[in-house]
Design an enzyme around this catalytic site. Structure first.
Site: not given
Length: 237
Positions: A135, A139
């Site tokens: 990600h 995040k």
């Protein structure tokens, strides 16, 4: 439909634009700078809330909406230790609560196929299973909620495994490797590896519109319902 947006990061802003394009009204926007304004909302001025915030605030947001008659769609991750409490509150209040760790239709098909493949691969112990998720740098939770849901789908077919581990190999657990890189929307790979070959199932997101579109679809679907739901209910999987 009057939508209350709780959380106004990248996902909230994408949902806002998609909702407006479809003719919906944004009843209000709650972010970290005006969280106190949530107290002004009830079922009288919002048909549904869509919540994408942080682990430390998600349960409080969900609880408020359920206690004030606002159907709520939540996509926050990292708070699931209180998930069953939220489900119980939804039942107590005769409310409407929709939760998914990932709202992409493609990802939920990935979950479905993941469970099917695991149900077959369990009969071939030569293959070791692991998960990799990648990600963007912003995040905060590791592993991702989608990674955890993927692991849970596998564990249902592997009673010999005792859960999952994060970024380390632990005997009798599925290792979820989490990577954070610039400008990555979301990648999830399930790997079955033996001494002679490897089988992979993966999902790679190219933009956030798939997630935002799924959350908006869930809000439209939930509006006139009561109870606790997820993507399997909406997609009939």
């Amino acid at each position: 439909m009057k939508i209350l947006l709780i959380g106004y990061g990248k996902m909230g802003k994408t949902i806002e634009q998609m909702a407006l394009d479809k003719g919906h009204e944004i009843a209000g926007i709650i972010d970290q700078h005006n969280t106190y304004e949530l107290a002004n909302f009830s079922e009288a001025n919002a048909d549904v809330a869509i919540e994408f915030t942080h682990p430390e605030s998600a349960f409080g947001n969900i609880s408020y909406c359920l206690q004030h008659g606002i159907p709520i769609v939540s996509g926050s991750t990292g708070w699931l230790a209180k998930y069953e409490e939220a489900v119980a509150l939804c039942k107590q209040q005769n409310g409407a609560f929709f939760y998914a760790s990932n709202y992409s239709v493609g990802v939920n098909l990935f979950f479905h196929f993941n469970e099917y493949i695991a149900s077959k691969m369990k009969d071939y112990p030569a293959y070791e299973v692991a998960i990799r998720e990648v990600h963007h740098l912003q995040k905060v939770d590791k592993p991702s909620g989608t990674g955890i849901t993927t692991a849970e789908g596998i564990l249902a077919s592997y009673p010999s495994l005792q859960g999952w581990s994060s970024d380390e190999e632990v005997e009798n657990r599925i290792n979820i490797v989490s990577e954070r890189e610039p400008d990555v929307v979301g990648t999830h790979i399930v790997e079955y590896k033996s001494a002679i070959d490897k089988i992979e199932l993966g999902h790679i997101a190219h933009s956030r519109t798939g997630f935002a579109g799924g959350a908006l679809m869930a809000a439209e679907w939930l509006k006139d319902r009561k109870g606790n739901y997820g993507m399997k209910d909406m997609l009939n999987l």
